[in-house]
Design a protein around this motif. Sequence first.
Motif, PDB file in Angstrom:
ATOM      1  N   UNK A  80      -7.924 -38.018  17.900  1.00  0.00           N
ATOM      2  CA  UNK A  80      -8.936 -37.825  16.862  1.00  0.00           C
ATOM      3  C   UNK A  80     -10.155 -37.088  17.414  1.00  0.00           C
ATOM      4  N   UNK A  81     -10.638 -37.523  18.574  1.00  0.00           N
ATOM      5  CA  UNK A  81     -11.796 -36.865  19.180  1.00  0.00           C
ATOM      6  C   UNK A  81     -11.431 -35.454  19.629  1.00  0.00           C
ATOM      7  N   UNK A  82     -10.233 -35.298  20.218  1.00  0.00           N
ATOM      8  CA  UNK A  82      -9.801 -33.983  20.680  1.00  0.00           C
ATOM      9  C   UNK A  82      -9.716 -32.994  19.516  1.00  0.00           C
ATOM     10  N   UNK A 205     -13.820 -28.170  28.083  1.00  0.00           N
ATOM     11  CA  UNK A 205     -14.765 -29.277  27.925  1.00  0.00           C
ATOM     12  C   UNK A 205     -14.352 -30.169  26.753  1.00  0.00           C
ATOM     13  N   UNK A 206     -13.864 -29.573  25.672  1.00  0.00           N
ATOM     14  CA  UNK A 206     -13.422 -30.345  24.507  1.00  0.00           C
ATOM     15  C   UNK A 206     -12.300 -31.308  24.873  1.00  0.00           C
ATOM     16  N   UNK A 207     -11.369 -30.840  25.711  1.00  0.00           N
ATOM     17  CA  UNK A 207     -10.252 -31.695  26.138  1.00  0.00           C
ATOM     18  C   UNK A 207     -10.733 -32.755  27.125  1.00  0.00           C
ATOM     19  N   UNK A 208     -11.564 -32.340  28.078  1.00  0.00           N
ATOM     20  CA  UNK A 208     -12.024 -33.257  29.121  1.00  0.00           C
ATOM     21  C   UNK A 208     -12.883 -34.374  28.537  1.00  0.00           C
ATOM     22  N   UNK A 209     -13.774 -34.033  27.613  1.00  0.00           N
ATOM     23  CA  UNK A 209     -14.652 -35.053  27.034  1.00  0.00           C
ATOM     24  C   UNK A 209     -13.882 -36.076  26.208  1.00  0.00           C
ATOM     25  N   UNK A 210     -12.852 -35.631  25.490  1.00  0.00           N
ATOM     26  CA  UNK A 210     -12.008 -36.585  24.758  1.00  0.00           C
ATOM     27  C   UNK A 210     -11.281 -37.503  25.733  1.00  0.00           C
ATOM     28  N   UNK A 211     -10.827 -36.935  26.837  1.00  0.00           N
ATOM     29  CA  UNK A 211     -10.127 -37.726  27.860  1.00  0.00           C
ATOM     30  C   UNK A 211     -11.073 -38.720  28.527  1.00  0.00           C
TER      31      UNK A 211
END
Length: 225
Positions: A80-82, A205-211
């Motif tokens: 959802x966040x990703x 960054x979008x992927x890393x922050x969701x992770x």
Amino acid sequence: MMNNLFSIFDPSTSILNLNLNWLSSLLVLGFIPFNYWLTPSKLSSLLSLMIMSLKKELSILLSTSHPASSSLILIALFLFILTNNVLGLAPYIFTASSHLSFTLSIAAPLWLSAILYGWLQNTLHSLAHLVPQGTPTPLMMFMVCIETTSNIIRPITLSVRLAANMVAGHLLMTLLSTALTNINFMTYIVLTPTQLALTTLESAVAIIQAYVFTILTTLYISESS
């Protein structure tokens, strides 16, 4: 006309008197039909591989006392966040994860449920956790205050970390794209690759922050038990 840099993150912006910014959070529903094709598409295969890898990693972090559905909830949180982070990179789509009302509404309930579960099920362990092992007796009172404050600010740090990282990257992209409209041709040739590199960095960054958000939430839930 944009009055200030942060107006692109204003959720009250309206078109034809309709507040459509938060509608971007529902765009994730457009990806659901891919799961119902008879022949798996490349997108569904990539999604399945990502889910299996994430499930394996979350199972290591979660203790055996947690039900199997716990990892599925955290995987759904990650997706959802990703999705919101990645969709926010597209033009004219409001990045919901850049707003504190979005991130805090996710972090606070998860943190509160983990805290309540830990204190109700493992009260003695939770009390003992407030004083780390080996703490000198004169410092025990201060350590209780420090650990309590650390536990209380966890949802704030989770939400601010996600929102701040998304806002910072989008501001840089906005500044650079605004500068591209008022420069000569030679400077345009130099700045265009920079904009492309920044877009690639924002995608990472979008992927890393969701992770990071999912892993920290998992650690908090695991610590409560």
